[in-house]
Design a protein around this motif. Structure first.
Motif, PDB file in Angstrom:
ATOM      1  N   PHE A 127       0.831  -1.182   0.000  1.00  0.00           N
ATOM      2  CA  PHE A 127       0.000   0.000   0.000  1.00  0.00           C
ATOM      3  C   PHE A 127       0.873   1.242   0.000  1.00  0.00           C
ATOM      4  CE2 PHE A 127      -2.735  -3.249   1.940  1.00  0.00           C
ATOM      5  CZ  PHE A 127      -3.755  -3.214   1.003  1.00  0.00           C
ATOM      6  N   CYS A 128       0.457   2.220  -0.788  1.00  0.00           N
ATOM      7  CA  CYS A 128       1.155   3.499  -0.855  1.00  0.00           C
ATOM      8  C   CYS A 128       1.266   4.068   0.550  1.00  0.00           C
ATOM      9  CB  CYS A 128       0.383   4.462  -1.757  1.00  0.00           C
ATOM     10  SG  CYS A 128       1.027   6.134  -1.714  1.00  0.00           S
ATOM     11  N   GLN A 129       2.450   4.539   0.908  1.00  0.00           N
ATOM     12  CA  GLN A 129       2.653   5.008   2.279  1.00  0.00           C
ATOM     13  C   GLN A 129       1.923   6.313   2.561  1.00  0.00           C
ATOM     14  OE1 GLN A 129       6.755   4.852   3.363  1.00  0.00           O
ATOM     15  NE2 GLN A 129       6.766   2.634   3.164  1.00  0.00           N
ATOM     16  N   ARG A 130       1.533   6.992   1.488  1.00  0.00           N
ATOM     17  CA  ARG A 130       0.837   8.251   1.697  1.00  0.00           C
ATOM     18  C   ARG A 130      -0.681   8.092   1.603  1.00  0.00           C
ATOM     19  NH1 ARG A 130       2.707  13.056  -2.027  1.00  0.00           N
ATOM     20  NH2 ARG A 130       4.697  12.745  -0.941  1.00  0.00           N
ATOM     21  N   CYS A 131      -1.152   7.443   0.529  1.00  0.00           N
ATOM     22  CA  CYS A 131      -2.607   7.430   0.299  1.00  0.00           C
ATOM     23  C   CYS A 131      -3.255   6.061   0.471  1.00  0.00           C
ATOM     24  CB  CYS A 131      -2.924   7.990  -1.084  1.00  0.00           C
ATOM     25  SG  CYS A 131      -2.599   6.835  -2.434  1.00  0.00           S
ATOM     26  N   PHE A 132      -2.461   5.025   0.650  1.00  0.00           N
ATOM     27  CA  PHE A 132      -2.969   3.657   0.850  1.00  0.00           C
ATOM     28  C   PHE A 132      -3.651   3.050  -0.365  1.00  0.00           C
ATOM     29  CE2 PHE A 132      -2.258   5.578   4.902  1.00  0.00           C
ATOM     30  CZ  PHE A 132      -1.453   4.630   5.493  1.00  0.00           C
ATOM     31  N   ASN A 133      -3.352   3.617  -1.520  1.00  0.00           N
ATOM     32  CA  ASN A 133      -3.684   2.962  -2.771  1.00  0.00           C
ATOM     33  C   ASN A 133      -2.753   1.754  -2.910  1.00  0.00           C
ATOM     34  OD1 ASN A 133      -4.520   2.414  -5.357  1.00  0.00           O
ATOM     35  ND2 ASN A 133      -3.425   4.154  -6.290  1.00  0.00           N
ATOM     36  N   VAL A 134      -3.106   0.780  -3.731  1.00  0.00           N
ATOM     37  CA  VAL A 134      -2.168  -0.314  -3.952  1.00  0.00           C
ATOM     38  C   VAL A 134      -1.036   0.186  -4.846  1.00  0.00           C
ATOM     39  CG1 VAL A 134      -3.736  -2.265  -3.655  1.00  0.00           C
ATOM     40  CG2 VAL A 134      -3.630  -1.122  -5.855  1.00  0.00           C
ATOM     41  N   LEU A 141       5.575   4.899  -2.957  1.00  0.00           N
ATOM     42  CA  LEU A 141       4.462   5.770  -3.310  1.00  0.00           C
ATOM     43  C   LEU A 141       3.780   5.257  -4.569  1.00  0.00           C
ATOM     44  CD1 LEU A 141       5.795   9.426  -2.828  1.00  0.00           C
ATOM     45  CD2 LEU A 141       4.358   8.091  -1.287  1.00  0.00           C
ATOM     46  N   CYS A 142       2.461   5.448  -4.653  1.00  0.00           N
ATOM     47  CA  CYS A 142       1.749   5.012  -5.848  1.00  0.00           C
ATOM     48  C   CYS A 142       1.995   6.010  -6.986  1.00  0.00           C
ATOM     49  CB  CYS A 142       0.255   4.881  -5.562  1.00  0.00           C
ATOM     50  SG  CYS A 142      -0.570   6.463  -5.350  1.00  0.00           S
ATOM     51  N   ASP A 143       1.601   5.644  -8.192  1.00  0.00           N
ATOM     52  CA  ASP A 143       1.842   6.494  -9.365  1.00  0.00           C
ATOM     53  C   ASP A 143       1.206   7.874  -9.197  1.00  0.00           C
ATOM     54  OD1 ASP A 143       3.122   4.361 -10.374  1.00  0.00           O
ATOM     55  OD2 ASP A 143       1.524   3.748 -11.762  1.00  0.00           O
ATOM     56  N   ILE A 144       0.042   7.898  -8.572  1.00  0.00           N
ATOM     57  CA  ILE A 144      -0.678   9.173  -8.448  1.00  0.00           C
ATOM     58  C   ILE A 144       0.037  10.098  -7.460  1.00  0.00           C
ATOM     59  CG2 ILE A 144      -2.867  10.238  -7.757  1.00  0.00           C
ATOM     60  CD1 ILE A 144      -4.221   7.633  -8.843  1.00  0.00           C
ATOM     61  N   CYS A 145       0.428   9.541  -6.316  1.00  0.00           N
ATOM     62  CA  CYS A 145       1.141  10.365  -5.328  1.00  0.00           C
ATOM     63  C   CYS A 145       2.486  10.838  -5.883  1.00  0.00           C
ATOM     64  CB  CYS A 145       1.359   9.585  -4.038  1.00  0.00           C
ATOM     65  SG  CYS A 145      -0.139   9.424  -3.060  1.00  0.00           S
ATOM     66  N   ALA A 146       3.084  10.014  -6.722  1.00  0.00           N
ATOM     67  CA  ALA A 146       4.408  10.349  -7.251  1.00  0.00           C
ATOM     68  C   ALA A 146       4.331  11.317  -8.435  1.00  0.00           C
ATOM     69  CB  ALA A 146       5.124   9.067  -7.667  1.00  0.00           C
TER      70      ALA A 146
HETATM   71 ZN   LIG Z   1      -0.505   7.173  -3.148  1.00  0.00          ZN
END
Ligand SMILES: [Zn+2]
Ligand SMILES: [Zn+2]
Lengths: 238, 202
Positions: B57-64, B69-74
């Protein structure tokens, strides 16, 4: 194929398969009914929000092999004012959970149904502090488990009542005290709820005494069903 | 006493713990799996272990995601002012598919459910709060499901975030495009009327 129609309150739902739900209803005439609502989780379902918990509905049920199937649903009341208020919603869900525990499939409980609808209407009109606890206590009384709130369960004394014990089933005087302490104000409220002066109890603003009654009602109910009420206090924190 | 021998019953029990799978379906799937050729069953087992090992899970938003970090957060082109709060990663995918939203997300990994005894402390709400200031979030859009759990979660978040000076909006409830008004349920139609918008004459 047998069809029947009934009015009901949706107590809760469970997801079933991809798009269906099992809907648990407390019906006016047939006790608790578990029925399948096909496709209800799809955005385009013709049921829409009509089979969401906390809806008063008229349903048409088609008798199935295991579970009945809901073929039609019409809304009587959505209890919007409850849904739009987190505090009221928490109290309403506690009542739904309690009604779920007390009702059984194939055992008509028209009185419980009537009490539930009445309590939800009352909560919809006024955010009364004691409505859920009053429902719990009156539902227990209906089951034959009315607590003793007029005198000591051990000796019958009507003075110097200082404690309430769920296991003993009511109030206790100072010499016999057991369980938790209780204030005279809370004792009056319990007497009002179970003694036909419900309106007076419901008009009482939230305060320490209503909090005591909440705790007593929950403890008594949990003692009776021999498990915890999950919805109580979930929304109180924060 | 369970009617099946150890490994078969273990399989049925494990399948029965999956969401939406009752005891009967679990039994049906278990026997289906047992009839599969070994390589097919192996592929399923590998897919599960691989996904479990590689996806986190993304450490910021908990997306997979596969990294920290997930692609969106990055993605620096995303609008940091807007934060869309969803219950599950699959809801994020649904919003993303609309192409209408350019902000970032926060996955709560569940919803408040009084009836299941699931309270706010069991969701990723603390993790949401710590994002607001550092990321300069101006508006939180609550995109929880339009059911009792989703509404309870939305009201809870509104109560929590409002005093922090953050604008909290809720996904509008409305009528499905292509549907007939006369079939709309009262709750949906009532909310749609409440959430009506002005039509531009120009
Ligand atoms: Zn994220
Ligand atoms: Zn006594």
């Amino acid at each position: 194929m047998r069809l029947r129609s009934d009015t009901a309150v949706v107590l809760r739902t469970y997801k079933l398969g991809e798009a269906d739900r099992i809907v648990v209803l407390l019906t006016a005439d047939h006790g608790k009914v578990r029925a399948v609502a096909k496709g209800v989780r799809k955005t385009r379902s013709r049921f829409g929000g009509r089979l969401e918990p906390l809806t008063h509905v008229t349903v048409q049920l088609h008798e199935g092999r295991n579970l009945d199937v809901i073929t039609q649903a019409e809304t009587i009341d959505t209890f919007r004012t409850i849904r739009d208020d987190l505090g009221r919603l928490g109290r309403a869900v506690a009542m739904l959970e309690a009604a779920d525990h007390l009702s059984m499939e194939g055992e008509p409980t028209p009185e419980l149904f009537r009490m539930l609808v009445g309590a939800l209407r009352s909560l919809g009109e006024n955010d009364s502090a004691l409505v859920a606890s009053a429902f719990l206590l009156k539902a227990l009384a209906l089951e034959g488990f009315r607590p003793q709130v007029e005198g000591c369960v051990a000796c019958g004394a009507i003075e110097d009542l200082v404690a309430f014990d769920a296991g003993s089933g009511g109030l206790l005087c100072r010499p016999h005290r057991r369980g938790g302490a209780i204030s005279p104000e809370a004792i009056t409220l319990l007497g009002d709820i179970l003694g036909g002066r419900l309106a007076a109890a419901l008009a009482t603003p939230r305060g320490p005494a209503t909090g005591e009654v909440d705790r007593v009602a929950t403890a008594l109910f949990e003692h009776h069903i021999e498990r915890r009420l999950r919805s109580v206090a979930v929304l109180d924190a924060g | 006493m369970s009617p099946y021998a150890g490994p078969v019953q273990d399989l049925i029990d494990e399948l029965g713990r999956l969401p939406g799978i009752g005891p009967k379906s679990a039994q049906r799937i278990a026997f289906h799996l047992l009839k599969l050729p070994t390589p097919d069953a192996q592929r399923l087992a590998t897919a599960i272990t691989e996904a479990k090992a590689r996806v986190a899970f993304c450490q910021r938003c908990f997306n997979v995601c596969e990294g920290e970090l997930c692609d969106i957060c990055a993605d620096p082109r995303r609008d940091g002012n807007l934060l869309c709060v969803v219950e599950e990663a699959r809801d994020l995918v649904a919003v993303e598919k609309t192409g209408e939203f350019k902000g970032r997300y926060h996955v709560l990994q569940g919803a408040i459910s009084p009836i299941e005894g699931i309270g706010p402390e069991q969701l990723r709400i603390k993790e949401l709060l710590v994002r607001l200031d550092p990321e300069g979030v101006q508006e939180v859009i609550v995109c929880t499901n339009p059911n009792i759990e989703g509404e309870a979660t939305a009201m809870y978040l509104a109560r929590l975030l409002d005093p922090l000076g953050c604008r909290v909006t809720r996904l509008a409830s409305g009528l499905p495009v292509g549907g007939d008004l006369e079939y709309a349920d009262e709750l949906t139609l009532g909310r749609a009327i409440e959430g009506r918008r002005t039509l531009d004459a120009s």
